[in-house]
Enzyme design. Structure first.
Site, PDB file in Angstrom:
ATOM      1  N   GLY A  73      -9.754  -0.386   5.704  1.00  0.00           N
ATOM      2  CA  GLY A  73      -9.202   0.166   4.563  1.00  0.00           C
ATOM      3  C   GLY A  73      -8.029   1.039   4.845  1.00  0.00           C
ATOM      4  O   GLY A  73      -7.517   1.139   6.258  1.00  0.00           O
ATOM      5  N   CYS A  74      -7.715   1.860   4.032  1.00  0.00           N
ATOM      6  CA  CYS A  74      -6.208   2.564   4.279  1.00  0.00           C
ATOM      7  C   CYS A  74      -6.781   3.957   4.973  1.00  0.00           C
ATOM      8  O   CYS A  74      -5.758   4.325   5.431  1.00  0.00           O
ATOM      9  CB  CYS A  74      -5.595   3.015   2.974  1.00  0.00           C
ATOM     10  N   THR A  75      -7.929   4.252   4.903  1.00  0.00           N
ATOM     11  CA  THR A  75      -8.283   5.760   5.703  1.00  0.00           C
ATOM     12  C   THR A  75      -8.914   5.192   7.133  1.00  0.00           C
ATOM     13  O   THR A  75      -9.450   5.888   7.918  1.00  0.00           O
ATOM     14  CB  THR A  75      -9.320   6.357   5.222  1.00  0.00           C
ATOM     15  N   GLY A  76      -8.984   3.835   7.609  1.00  0.00           N
ATOM     16  CA  GLY A  76      -9.563   3.403   8.903  1.00  0.00           C
ATOM     17  C   GLY A  76     -10.730   2.213   8.625  1.00  0.00           C
ATOM     18  O   GLY A  76     -10.748   1.556   7.506  1.00  0.00           O
TER      19      GLY A  76
ATOM     20  N   ILE B  63       0.794  -1.044   0.013  1.00  0.00           N
ATOM     21  CA  ILE B  63       0.119  -0.109   0.130  1.00  0.00           C
ATOM     22  C   ILE B  63       1.033   1.169   0.085  1.00  0.00           C
ATOM     23  O   ILE B  63       1.902   1.398   0.811  1.00  0.00           O
ATOM     24  CB  ILE B  63      -1.062   0.040   1.147  1.00  0.00           C
TER      25      ILE B  63
END
Length: 388
Positions: free
Chosen positions: A362-365, A264
Protein backbone atom coordinates in the site's frame (compact mmCIF):
# COMPACT_ATOMS: atom_id res chain seq x y z
CA UNK A 1 -30.65 1.20 -17.26
CA UNK A 2 -32.09 -0.38 -20.42
CA UNK A 3 -30.27 -1.37 -23.62
CA UNK A 4 -31.46 1.77 -25.41
CA UNK A 5 -30.24 3.97 -22.58
CA UNK A 6 -26.85 2.23 -22.65
CA UNK A 7 -26.55 2.87 -26.39
CA UNK A 8 -27.41 6.52 -25.89
CA UNK A 9 -24.83 6.82 -23.11
CA UNK A 10 -22.11 5.27 -25.31
CA UNK A 11 -23.02 7.54 -28.22
CA UNK A 12 -23.04 10.53 -25.88
CA UNK A 13 -19.56 9.74 -24.55
CA UNK A 14 -18.27 9.27 -28.10
CA UNK A 15 -19.65 12.67 -29.13
CA UNK A 16 -18.09 14.25 -26.04
CA UNK A 17 -14.72 12.79 -26.99
CA UNK A 18 -15.04 14.04 -30.57
CA UNK A 19 -15.87 17.54 -29.35
CA UNK A 20 -13.00 17.48 -26.85
CA UNK A 21 -10.52 16.32 -29.49
CA UNK A 22 -11.65 18.99 -31.93
CA UNK A 23 -11.45 21.68 -29.25
CA UNK A 24 -8.09 20.72 -27.80
CA UNK A 25 -6.37 19.00 -30.69
CA UNK A 26 -5.88 15.84 -28.61
CA UNK A 27 -7.78 12.75 -27.58
CA UNK A 28 -10.45 13.19 -24.94
CA UNK A 29 -9.71 11.54 -21.60
CA UNK A 30 -11.75 10.91 -18.46
CA UNK A 31 -9.76 10.56 -15.22
CA UNK A 32 -11.27 9.72 -11.85
CA UNK A 33 -10.10 11.59 -8.75
CA UNK A 34 -10.53 10.11 -5.27
CA UNK A 35 -11.71 13.40 -3.80
CA UNK A 36 -11.93 12.84 -0.05
CA UNK A 37 -9.62 11.97 2.81
CA UNK A 38 -6.87 14.53 2.25
CA UNK A 39 -5.22 16.43 5.08
CA UNK A 40 -5.82 19.90 3.60
CA UNK A 41 -9.55 19.98 2.92
CA UNK A 42 -11.70 18.94 -0.01
CA UNK A 43 -11.27 22.31 -1.73
CA UNK A 44 -7.76 21.18 -2.69
CA UNK A 45 -9.28 18.48 -4.92
CA UNK A 46 -11.63 20.94 -6.61
CA UNK A 47 -8.80 23.42 -7.18
CA UNK A 48 -6.67 20.64 -8.65
CA UNK A 49 -9.44 19.53 -11.01
CA UNK A 50 -10.06 23.11 -12.11
CA UNK A 51 -6.37 23.70 -12.86
CA UNK A 52 -5.93 20.39 -14.69
CA UNK A 53 -8.95 20.89 -16.95
CA UNK A 54 -7.83 24.44 -17.70
CA UNK A 55 -4.40 23.11 -18.74
CA UNK A 56 -5.94 20.27 -20.79
CA UNK A 57 -9.22 21.16 -22.46
CA UNK A 58 -9.79 17.54 -23.55
CA UNK A 59 -9.59 16.26 -19.96
CA UNK A 60 -12.69 15.52 -17.90
CA UNK A 61 -12.07 15.00 -14.20
CA UNK A 62 -14.62 12.74 -12.50
CA UNK A 63 -14.69 13.21 -8.73
CA UNK A 64 -15.29 10.15 -6.54
CA UNK A 65 -16.49 10.74 -2.99
CA UNK A 66 -19.10 12.67 -1.00
CA UNK A 67 -20.51 15.45 -3.19
CA UNK A 68 -18.91 18.70 -2.01
CA UNK A 69 -20.84 21.64 -0.60
CA UNK A 70 -18.89 24.02 -2.82
CA UNK A 71 -19.79 24.18 -6.48
CA UNK A 72 -17.68 21.83 -8.58
CA UNK A 73 -15.70 23.31 -11.50
CA UNK A 74 -17.36 23.65 -14.91
CA UNK A 75 -16.95 20.46 -16.90
CA UNK A 76 -16.22 18.29 -13.85
CA UNK A 77 -18.42 15.26 -13.19
CA UNK A 78 -19.09 13.44 -9.94
CA UNK A 79 -19.66 9.90 -8.66
CA UNK A 80 -21.13 10.19 -5.19
CA UNK A 81 -19.95 7.75 -2.50
CA UNK A 82 -19.41 7.68 1.24
CA UNK A 83 -16.25 9.03 2.86
CA UNK A 84 -14.86 5.72 4.14
CA UNK A 85 -11.81 4.34 2.30
CA UNK A 86 -13.62 1.20 1.20
CA UNK A 87 -16.52 3.26 -0.22
CA UNK A 88 -14.14 5.53 -2.14
CA UNK A 89 -12.20 2.54 -3.46
CA UNK A 90 -15.37 0.71 -4.48
CA UNK A 91 -16.68 3.75 -6.38
CA UNK A 92 -13.38 4.17 -8.21
CA UNK A 93 -13.06 0.45 -9.03
CA UNK A 94 -16.59 0.34 -10.44
CA UNK A 95 -15.92 3.41 -12.59
CA UNK A 96 -12.73 1.83 -13.97
CA UNK A 97 -14.39 -1.54 -14.60
CA UNK A 98 -17.38 0.01 -16.37
CA UNK A 99 -15.28 2.32 -18.54
CA UNK A 100 -16.73 5.51 -17.07
CA UNK A 101 -13.13 6.59 -16.45
CA UNK A 102 -9.97 5.51 -18.28
CA UNK A 103 -7.53 6.20 -15.46
CA UNK A 104 -7.60 7.34 -11.85
CA UNK A 105 -5.77 9.38 -9.24
CA UNK A 106 -6.10 7.79 -5.80
CA UNK A 107 -4.87 8.57 -2.29
CA UNK A 108 -4.41 4.89 -1.52
CA UNK A 109 -4.48 1.65 -3.48
CA UNK A 110 -3.19 -1.76 -2.28
CA UNK A 111 -1.52 -2.96 -5.47
CA UNK A 112 -0.95 -6.72 -5.81
CA UNK A 113 2.61 -7.99 -5.65
CA UNK A 114 4.24 -7.40 -9.03
CA UNK A 115 2.68 -3.96 -9.55
CA UNK A 116 4.45 -0.74 -8.64
CA UNK A 117 4.29 2.97 -9.48
CA UNK A 118 6.75 5.33 -11.16
CA UNK A 119 6.71 8.76 -9.56
CA UNK A 120 7.97 12.02 -10.96
CA UNK A 121 9.61 14.80 -8.97
CA UNK A 122 10.94 18.29 -9.60
CA UNK A 123 14.65 18.27 -8.78
CA UNK A 124 15.57 21.51 -6.96
CA UNK A 125 19.06 22.37 -8.20
CA UNK A 126 18.25 22.79 -11.90
CA UNK A 127 14.46 22.44 -11.93
CA UNK A 128 14.54 19.26 -14.01
CA UNK A 129 11.80 16.63 -13.74
CA UNK A 130 13.00 13.11 -12.92
CA UNK A 131 11.13 9.81 -12.81
CA UNK A 132 11.57 7.71 -9.68
CA UNK A 133 11.15 3.97 -10.20
CA UNK A 134 9.50 3.07 -7.95
CA UNK A 135 7.43 4.78 -5.22
CA UNK A 136 4.53 2.58 -4.11
CA UNK A 137 3.63 -1.06 -4.67
CA UNK A 138 6.34 -3.66 -5.35
CA UNK A 139 7.44 -5.14 -8.67
CA UNK A 140 9.03 -8.08 -6.79
CA UNK A 141 9.45 -9.12 -3.16
CA UNK A 142 13.26 -9.17 -3.26
CA UNK A 143 14.99 -5.80 -3.50
CA UNK A 144 17.50 -6.56 -6.26
CA UNK A 145 14.89 -8.26 -8.47
CA UNK A 146 12.49 -5.37 -7.88
CA UNK A 147 15.10 -2.74 -8.75
CA UNK A 148 15.98 -4.50 -12.01
CA UNK A 149 12.31 -4.65 -12.96
CA UNK A 150 11.90 -1.03 -11.83
CA UNK A 151 14.58 0.04 -14.31
CA UNK A 152 12.62 -1.56 -17.16
CA UNK A 153 9.25 -0.26 -15.95
CA UNK A 154 10.63 3.23 -15.29
CA UNK A 155 12.09 3.34 -18.77
CA UNK A 156 8.71 2.38 -20.20
CA UNK A 157 6.94 5.22 -18.36
CA UNK A 158 9.58 7.71 -19.52
CA UNK A 159 9.11 6.57 -23.12
CA UNK A 160 5.32 6.82 -22.79
CA UNK A 161 5.77 10.40 -21.58
CA UNK A 162 7.81 11.31 -24.65
CA UNK A 163 11.45 10.61 -23.72
CA UNK A 164 12.57 8.45 -26.64
CA UNK A 165 15.90 7.35 -25.12
CA UNK A 166 15.71 7.81 -21.34
CA UNK A 167 18.94 7.99 -19.34
CA UNK A 168 18.73 5.59 -16.41
CA UNK A 169 20.80 5.54 -13.22
CA UNK A 170 20.65 3.28 -10.17
CA UNK A 171 20.63 4.83 -6.69
CA UNK A 172 23.60 3.56 -4.66
CA UNK A 173 21.70 1.31 -2.24
CA UNK A 174 22.33 -2.20 -0.97
CA UNK A 175 22.22 -4.47 -4.03
CA UNK A 176 22.63 -1.63 -6.55
CA UNK A 177 25.94 -2.91 -8.03
CA UNK A 178 24.34 -6.26 -8.87
CA UNK A 179 21.39 -4.47 -10.48
CA UNK A 180 23.69 -2.24 -12.52
CA UNK A 181 25.68 -5.28 -13.66
CA UNK A 182 22.47 -6.97 -14.80
CA UNK A 183 21.43 -3.84 -16.70
CA UNK A 184 24.82 -3.72 -18.42
CA UNK A 185 24.33 -7.34 -19.52
CA UNK A 186 20.92 -6.46 -21.00
CA UNK A 187 22.37 -3.48 -22.87
CA UNK A 188 25.21 -5.63 -24.22
CA UNK A 189 22.60 -8.05 -25.59
CA UNK A 190 20.67 -5.33 -27.41
CA UNK A 191 18.24 -3.87 -24.87
CA UNK A 192 17.80 -0.21 -25.96
CA UNK A 193 18.55 1.44 -22.63
CA UNK A 194 20.90 4.40 -22.10
CA UNK A 195 22.79 4.28 -18.82
CA UNK A 196 23.27 7.75 -17.35
CA UNK A 197 26.21 8.88 -15.25
CA UNK A 198 26.75 10.48 -11.85
CA UNK A 199 27.90 14.10 -11.84
CA UNK A 200 30.48 13.31 -9.17
CA UNK A 201 34.16 13.18 -10.09
CA UNK A 202 34.33 9.39 -10.16
CA UNK A 203 31.23 9.16 -12.42
CA UNK A 204 29.57 5.82 -13.10
CA UNK A 205 25.87 4.95 -13.24
CA UNK A 206 25.46 4.53 -9.47
CA UNK A 207 23.76 7.73 -8.31
CA UNK A 208 24.56 9.68 -5.13
CA UNK A 209 22.31 12.09 -3.28
CA UNK A 210 23.93 15.03 -5.08
CA UNK A 211 22.78 13.57 -8.40
CA UNK A 212 19.16 13.50 -7.24
CA UNK A 213 19.29 17.20 -6.43
CA UNK A 214 20.58 17.95 -9.91
CA UNK A 215 18.42 15.50 -11.88
CA UNK A 216 21.35 14.11 -13.88
CA UNK A 217 19.29 11.21 -15.29
CA UNK A 218 15.75 10.86 -16.59
CA UNK A 219 14.97 7.80 -14.44
CA UNK A 220 16.32 7.11 -10.96
CA UNK A 221 16.05 3.41 -10.08
CA UNK A 222 15.48 2.59 -6.42
CA UNK A 223 13.47 0.29 -4.18
CA UNK A 224 9.88 1.31 -3.49
CA UNK A 225 10.24 2.44 0.14
CA UNK A 226 13.26 4.62 -0.64
CA UNK A 227 11.45 6.04 -3.67
CA UNK A 228 8.42 6.81 -1.55
CA UNK A 229 10.58 8.73 0.92
CA UNK A 230 12.29 10.66 -1.90
CA UNK A 231 8.98 11.82 -3.39
CA UNK A 232 7.80 12.96 0.04
CA UNK A 233 11.02 14.85 0.83
CA UNK A 234 11.33 16.54 -2.56
CA UNK A 235 7.60 17.31 -2.72
CA UNK A 236 7.27 18.90 0.72
CA UNK A 237 10.68 20.30 1.70
CA UNK A 238 9.60 23.90 1.06
CA UNK A 239 6.62 23.54 3.42
CA UNK A 240 8.47 21.93 6.27
CA UNK A 241 6.89 18.58 5.45
CA UNK A 242 3.21 19.30 6.07
CA UNK A 243 2.16 20.08 2.49
CA UNK A 244 3.37 18.45 -0.72
CA UNK A 245 3.61 21.37 -3.12
CA UNK A 246 6.02 20.19 -5.82
CA UNK A 247 6.10 17.35 -8.33
CA UNK A 248 3.65 14.94 -9.91
CA UNK A 249 3.09 12.54 -7.03
CA UNK A 250 3.87 8.84 -6.81
CA UNK A 251 3.01 7.97 -10.36
CA UNK A 252 1.08 5.47 -12.49
CA UNK A 253 0.79 1.75 -11.77
CA UNK A 254 2.83 -0.59 -13.97
CA UNK A 255 3.64 -4.30 -13.91
CA UNK A 256 3.69 -7.51 -15.89
CA UNK A 257 0.17 -8.03 -17.27
CA UNK A 258 -1.25 -5.00 -15.41
CA UNK A 259 -3.84 -3.09 -17.48
CA UNK A 260 -4.91 -0.18 -15.26
CA UNK A 261 -3.50 3.34 -15.04
CA UNK A 262 -3.89 4.31 -11.38
CA UNK A 263 -1.75 7.21 -10.20
CA UNK A 264 -1.09 7.78 -6.52
CA UNK A 265 -0.97 11.00 -4.52
CA UNK A 266 -0.57 11.42 -0.77
CA UNK A 267 -3.04 12.62 1.81
CA UNK A 268 -0.51 15.44 2.28
CA UNK A 269 -0.52 16.37 -1.42
CA UNK A 270 -1.69 19.87 -2.27
CA UNK A 271 -3.67 21.11 -5.26
CA UNK A 272 -0.61 21.67 -7.47
CA UNK A 273 0.64 18.10 -7.04
CA UNK A 274 -2.85 16.62 -7.51
CA UNK A 275 -3.33 18.71 -10.65
CA UNK A 276 0.00 17.50 -12.04
CA UNK A 277 -0.98 13.92 -11.18
CA UNK A 278 -4.24 14.28 -13.14
CA UNK A 279 -2.31 15.54 -16.18
CA UNK A 280 0.30 12.78 -15.72
CA UNK A 281 -2.48 10.17 -15.66
CA UNK A 282 -4.16 11.57 -18.78
CA UNK A 283 -0.84 11.55 -20.65
CA UNK A 284 -0.23 7.91 -19.67
CA UNK A 285 -3.75 6.91 -20.73
CA UNK A 286 -3.34 8.59 -24.12
CA UNK A 287 0.05 6.96 -24.59
CA UNK A 288 -1.52 3.51 -23.96
CA UNK A 289 0.89 2.96 -21.07
CA UNK A 290 0.06 -0.76 -20.49
CA UNK A 291 0.93 -1.46 -24.14
CA UNK A 292 4.17 0.52 -23.88
CA UNK A 293 5.09 -1.44 -20.75
CA UNK A 294 4.33 -4.77 -22.46
CA UNK A 295 6.58 -3.83 -25.37
CA UNK A 296 9.37 -2.68 -23.04
CA UNK A 297 9.22 -5.97 -21.15
CA UNK A 298 9.31 -7.86 -24.45
CA UNK A 299 12.52 -6.05 -25.48
CA UNK A 300 14.09 -6.65 -22.06
CA UNK A 301 13.15 -10.35 -22.08
CA UNK A 302 14.62 -10.71 -25.55
CA UNK A 303 17.90 -9.39 -24.12
CA UNK A 304 17.86 -11.83 -21.20
CA UNK A 305 15.76 -10.21 -18.45
CA UNK A 306 14.45 -13.53 -17.15
CA UNK A 307 17.96 -14.96 -16.92
CA UNK A 308 19.24 -11.93 -15.01
CA UNK A 309 16.28 -12.10 -12.62
CA UNK A 310 17.02 -15.78 -12.04
CA UNK A 311 20.62 -14.95 -11.11
CA UNK A 312 19.42 -12.34 -8.60
CA UNK A 313 16.82 -14.76 -7.24
CA UNK A 314 19.46 -17.41 -6.69
CA UNK A 315 21.37 -15.00 -4.45
CA UNK A 316 18.55 -14.72 -1.90
CA UNK A 317 17.78 -17.25 0.85
CA UNK A 318 15.14 -19.81 -0.10
CA UNK A 319 12.05 -20.35 2.02
CA UNK A 320 12.63 -23.13 4.51
CA UNK A 321 9.26 -24.65 3.69
CA UNK A 322 6.97 -24.45 0.70
CA UNK A 323 3.29 -24.14 1.59
CA UNK A 324 0.33 -24.47 -0.77
CA UNK A 325 -2.13 -21.56 -0.76
CA UNK A 326 -5.64 -22.28 0.60
CA UNK A 327 -8.71 -21.77 -1.55
CA UNK A 328 -8.89 -18.20 -2.83
CA UNK A 329 -11.46 -16.00 -1.06
CA UNK A 330 -12.32 -12.28 -1.49
CA UNK A 331 -9.85 -10.05 0.39
CA UNK A 332 -11.68 -7.12 1.96
CA UNK A 333 -9.36 -6.36 4.90
CA UNK A 334 -5.70 -5.43 5.39
CA UNK A 335 -3.03 -5.96 8.04
CA UNK A 336 -0.24 -3.39 8.17
CA UNK A 337 3.05 -3.33 10.05
CA UNK A 338 4.86 -6.32 8.48
CA UNK A 339 8.48 -5.72 7.51
CA UNK A 340 8.89 -5.87 3.75
CA UNK A 341 11.57 -8.57 4.08
CA UNK A 342 9.12 -10.75 6.04
CA UNK A 343 6.10 -10.17 3.82
CA UNK A 344 6.16 -13.35 1.72
CA UNK A 345 7.03 -15.68 4.59
CA UNK A 346 4.36 -14.05 6.80
CA UNK A 347 1.75 -14.79 4.11
CA UNK A 348 2.89 -18.41 4.05
CA UNK A 349 2.59 -18.60 7.83
CA UNK A 350 -1.11 -17.75 7.42
CA UNK A 351 -1.51 -20.23 4.55
CA UNK A 352 -0.06 -22.93 6.78
CA UNK A 353 -2.87 -22.28 9.28
CA UNK A 354 -5.55 -22.38 6.58
CA UNK A 355 -6.02 -18.60 6.14
CA UNK A 356 -5.93 -17.30 2.57
CA UNK A 357 -3.86 -14.10 2.31
CA UNK A 358 -2.05 -12.06 -0.34
CA UNK A 359 1.08 -9.93 -0.16
CA UNK A 360 0.58 -6.37 -1.37
CA UNK A 361 2.15 -2.96 -1.01
CA UNK A 362 0.00 0.00 0.00
CA UNK A 363 0.97 3.65 0.06
CA UNK A 364 2.24 3.40 3.64
CA UNK A 365 4.19 0.17 3.23
CA UNK A 366 3.72 -3.61 3.10
CA UNK A 367 0.18 -4.94 3.44
CA UNK A 368 -1.32 -8.39 3.89
CA UNK A 369 -4.75 -8.64 2.27
CA UNK A 370 -7.22 -11.17 3.65
CA UNK A 371 -10.88 -11.76 4.40
CA UNK A 372 -12.21 -9.57 7.19
CA UNK A 373 -13.55 -12.56 9.12
CA UNK A 374 -9.98 -13.90 9.47
CA UNK A 375 -8.38 -10.67 10.69
CA UNK A 376 -8.34 -11.36 14.44
CA UNK A 377 -6.99 -14.89 14.05
CA UNK A 378 -4.39 -13.70 11.55
CA UNK A 379 -3.22 -10.95 13.91
CA UNK A 380 -2.70 -13.56 16.63
CA UNK A 381 -0.77 -15.89 14.31
CA UNK A 382 1.49 -13.12 13.00
CA UNK A 383 2.17 -11.77 16.49
CA UNK A 384 2.88 -15.27 17.78
CA UNK A 385 5.30 -15.84 14.87
CA UNK A 386 7.11 -12.54 15.49
CA UNK A 387 6.01 -10.72 12.35
CA UNK A 388 3.92 -8.14 14.23
Amino acid sequence: MGTQDNRRAVIGKSLENLVARARAGREGCRVGLMAAGGEHGDEEFLAAARAAMKADAALTVVGVGPRPINQIPDGMEWIETGREDRELASGMEHALDSGVIQGAVALHYPFPMGVTTVGRMQTPALGKPMFVASCTGMSAAHRAEAMLLNAVLGGAVARAMGTASPRVGVLNLDGAPQVLRALCHLVEKGYPLQLGASSRKDGGSLLRGNDLLRGVVDVCVTDTLTGNALIKVFGAFTSGGSYEASGWGYGPSVGIGWKRVVCIVSRASGASVISNALLYTAACVRARLPEVVANELRLAKKAGLDEELAILTAAKPAHAEEVRAPTVVPTDAEIHGIDVLDLEVAVRALWKRGIYAEAAMGCTGPVIKLAGVSTDEAHSILAESGYL
